[in-house]
Scaffold this active site. Sequence first.
Site, short mmCIF file in Angstrom:
data_model
loop_
_atom_site.label_atom_id
_atom_site.label_comp_id
_atom_site.label_asym_id
_atom_site.label_seq_id
_atom_site.Cartn_x
_atom_site.Cartn_y
_atom_site.Cartn_z
N HIS A 80 -7.80 -7.66 -2.48
CA HIS A 80 -9.84 -7.57 -2.63
C HIS A 80 -9.63 -7.43 -4.15
CE1 HIS A 80 -10.41 -6.49 1.44
NE2 HIS A 80 -9.85 -5.53 1.65
N ASN A 153 -14.74 -3.87 6.33
CA ASN A 153 -14.66 -5.40 6.37
C ASN A 153 -15.60 -5.74 7.01
OD1 ASN A 153 -12.36 -5.46 4.58
ND2 ASN A 153 -10.92 -5.44 6.29
N TYR A 367 -4.64 4.61 -1.81
CA TYR A 367 -6.14 3.62 -2.66
C TYR A 367 -5.98 4.61 -3.73
CZ TYR A 367 -7.56 1.03 0.94
OH TYR A 367 -7.69 0.35 2.02
FE1 HDE Z 1 -6.90 -1.73 1.42
N1 HDE Z 1 -6.28 -1.89 -0.08
N2 HDE Z 1 -5.64 -1.79 2.27
N3 HDE Z 1 -7.90 -2.34 3.60
N4 HDE Z 1 -9.04 -2.33 0.86
C1 HDE Z 1 -7.11 -2.26 -1.26
O1 HDE Z 1 -6.80 -0.69 -3.14
C2 HDE Z 1 -4.18 -0.73 1.62
C3 HDE Z 1 -7.08 -1.98 5.45
C4 HDE Z 1 -10.12 -2.39 1.42
O2 HDE Z 1 -13.72 -2.65 -3.74
C5 HDE Z 1 -6.53 -1.31 -2.73
O3 HDE Z 1 -8.03 -0.16 -5.08
C6 HDE Z 1 -3.52 -0.36 3.16
C7 HDE Z 1 -7.85 -1.55 6.04
C8 HDE Z 1 -11.14 -2.89 0.70
O4 HDE Z 1 -12.10 -2.17 -5.11
C9 HDE Z 1 -4.88 -0.74 -1.85
C10 HDE Z 1 -3.57 -0.35 4.10
C11 HDE Z 1 -9.43 -2.36 4.50
C12 HDE Z 1 -10.57 -2.95 -0.41
C13 HDE Z 1 -5.00 -1.51 -0.29
C14 HDE Z 1 -5.56 -1.36 4.12
C15 HDE Z 1 -9.44 -2.65 4.13
C16 HDE Z 1 -9.28 -2.80 -0.49
C17 HDE Z 1 -6.38 -2.62 -3.56
C18 HDE Z 1 -3.17 -0.18 5.87
C19 HDE Z 1 -10.86 -2.42 6.00
C20 HDE Z 1 -11.49 -3.14 -1.76
C21 HDE Z 1 -7.00 -2.06 -5.37
C22 HDE Z 1 -2.85 0.95 5.32
C23 HDE Z 1 -11.07 -0.94 6.11
C24 HDE Z 1 -12.19 -1.88 -2.82
C25 HDE Z 1 -7.45 -0.87 -4.06
C26 HDE Z 1 -12.84 -2.09 -3.97
C27 HDE Z 1 -8.43 -2.08 -1.67
C28 HDE Z 1 -4.49 -0.78 0.05
C29 HDE Z 1 -5.87 -1.87 4.79
C30 HDE Z 1 -10.25 -2.31 3.23
C31 HDE Z 1 -3.57 -1.45 -2.61
C32 HDE Z 1 -2.06 -0.02 2.16
C33 HDE Z 1 -7.66 -2.01 7.29
C34 HDE Z 1 -12.72 -3.32 1.36
O5 HDE Z 1 -4.65 0.22 -2.53
#
Ligand code: HDE
Length: 692
Positions: A80, A153, A367
């Site tokens: 993202h 999402n 996060y």
């Molecule tokens: Fe994320 N995800 N994610 N994700 N995600 C990040 O956090 C992560 C997941 C989502 O505008 C990171 O600050 C793991 C699902 C959005 O700043 C990170 C897992 C969904 C955004 C991270 C998931 C999301 C992130 C990267 C599985 C939809 C952007 C930078 C366990 C429900 C937020 C950060 C923004 C961002 C990890 C799965 C949505 C790396 C470990 C499911 C919208 O921490």
Amino acid sequence: MSDKYEKKPIMAESLGNAGEIHQINSNEQQKLTTNHGLPISDNQNSLRMGERGPTLLEDFVLREKIFHFDHERIPERIVHARGSGAHGYFECTEAIPELTKASLFQKKGNRVPVFTRFSTVAGSKGSKDTPRDVRGFAVKFYTEEGNWDLVGNNMPVFFIQDAMKFPDLVHSVKPEADRMFPQAASAHDTFWDFISLMPESMHMIMWAMSDFALPRSLRMMDGFGVHTFRFTNAKNKSTFVKFHWRPKLGVQATCWDEAVKISGADSDYHRRDLWEAIQKGDFPEWDFAIQTFDEEWALKQPYDVLDATKLIPEEEIPLKVIGKMVLNRNPDNFFAETEQAAFLPSNIVAGIDFSDDPLLQGRLFSYMDTQKSRLGTTNFHQIPINAPKCPFANFQRDGMMQTMIPKGRANYEPNSLDEVGENGGPREIPAEGFTSFQLNSASNNTFQKLRIRAESFADHYSQAVLFYRSQTPVEQSHIASALIFELSKVTLEHVQIRFVSRLRNVDEELAKRVADELSIALPEKSSIAKHVIDMPISDQLSLLKKFKPTLKGRKVGILFSEGSDIEIINNLTELIKKSGGSFMLIAPKIGSIKMKDNKRLKAEGQLAGTPSVLFDAIALVLNLKAAENLSKDNSAIDFVRDAFRHLKAIRMDDNALPLIKKANFTKDAGITEIDAEFIKAAARRFFDREHA
Ligand code: HDE
């Protein structure tokens, strides 16, 4: 030069306890200073030995400026990374105290500020806005009881079921490890290799290959919390909840070819669209809705509500709208706000709680951890965009970039300093403070440590089938084309074969079509762990079935030239404005153009640099001579040919025939001379052309 500087406070915002920020009186002429406050006399030249001699190490003004510049970038988000944000508010439109004690939902009309960031997933920070990808939809609600971050999402399900697989998924979709390409694209070997080995991803793949992955605008996307969450009310009764955002402008997608061309014409297409809409007061708005259910209902379903690869059909549990979000202010500074925004799914407020979804549980850790690496300090909550707007206090101290000045002797608890008249600091409040919902369920193996996937997560196909069958034939054929395109970029034949063998469990016809286009023999059907259940078709899963034809928020490109009739243009633009749309005037040359009867009109876009992919419909207001000239101009031919190919309405009269002839298409329902008809047609796309 100094008279050009804006007379504006350095920092207008001072948030809660988040540190005192020195403000400069806006009536004073603002002085240029070093970061330590020393007024600077010359910002043009470095300090050097003699007129043409070497620069002196002593020049602390130069060194400070370059030192800061050298460190201007922070690591981009792992996923993202490419995103755009905006401020706004959330308003409760229906109180639900029976479901949750969250202060936000206690009274109709309650309002809290929000900051929302939309993003693509796979590409880096500088990548294009319109790849085929999932979009992030993250909202930070600054409530009076702390920040609530709903980090979702634009699709209601996800690729994987367990946090353990997330690094593998992301590694596979990102540019490949040895060659570092392709950027912002899933059409490559490693992604499809992983997907073909992970049958649980099949439902999400159907979404990712559908038109939902090509949003026309960030303002025209749904949003979903994805996971099942919990509400808890004042009596500590818990209800499961799924969160949904619904855009007031309706959901709309671009064509694939259009998305590809937009990325060349304007790689900031979505960012610009959001910024410009807010700038001109056309504030994007979403309804906020919930689906609620209890454990008893959940246990009766053929899928597990803790499995993020499953959705709950709206026909099963209809949405209940309880609020709305309006985005009405662009950030003042992209870096300070959008880039430094740190969303944490673990940020919840009393009345909202987590479920045991193993993907959500993993996110609760991730996060917080990533912010330390991205923002460099555990004090990232003090950055204005992340700081709560309610008071906050505890005994955490120090750390890198501490910007607050905690006062008093007590930095530990319990303490008895209050008793001797000193400030003993904040104390826990058992009655009002957040308490985790106490799970008391026989179905839960809470006391055993198990590295397993629940049996109830084993059905990987029923909802992929449900999604595919719920699409219109047009959308089904888009899914087929997307799969063919993506898999045609895969060079490993065994990966194509393995994927198609799984696809046969979703739809035989689809699998045959894909195999045929890839010139591979239809492979054997892969074995499946659980039989596919026949679920009733859900119209809410089809973008086209729920499409609202409207010109609101949409843009018409009007092509004119020397000698065009200004009256026609005026009439057209009035009608567009009345319907809530906007327009852009385009001509072969930019600037003031001489019209019929010697009137003049200013063209805002030059034809060669303003292709029709940037508009939802086009109007040709040309005289015969101009149309004849333009029929020799490739930009003009592409302008009309692409509009036709991308299924858009075209306003034209007989004068434009020479150009239309060159573009080589025939008239249909989307092409009209009558302005009122054009306005109606401009609000939709003409999918019949795809068959033609
Ligand atoms: Fe994320 N995800 N994610 N994700 N995600 C990040 O956090 C992560 C997941 C989502 O505008 C990171 O600050 C793991 C699902 C959005 O700043 C990170 C897992 C969904 C955004 C991270 C998931 C999301 C992130 C990267 C599985 C939809 C952007 C930078 C366990 C429900 C937020 C950060 C923004 C961002 C990890 C799965 C949505 C790396 C470990 C499911 C919208 O921490």
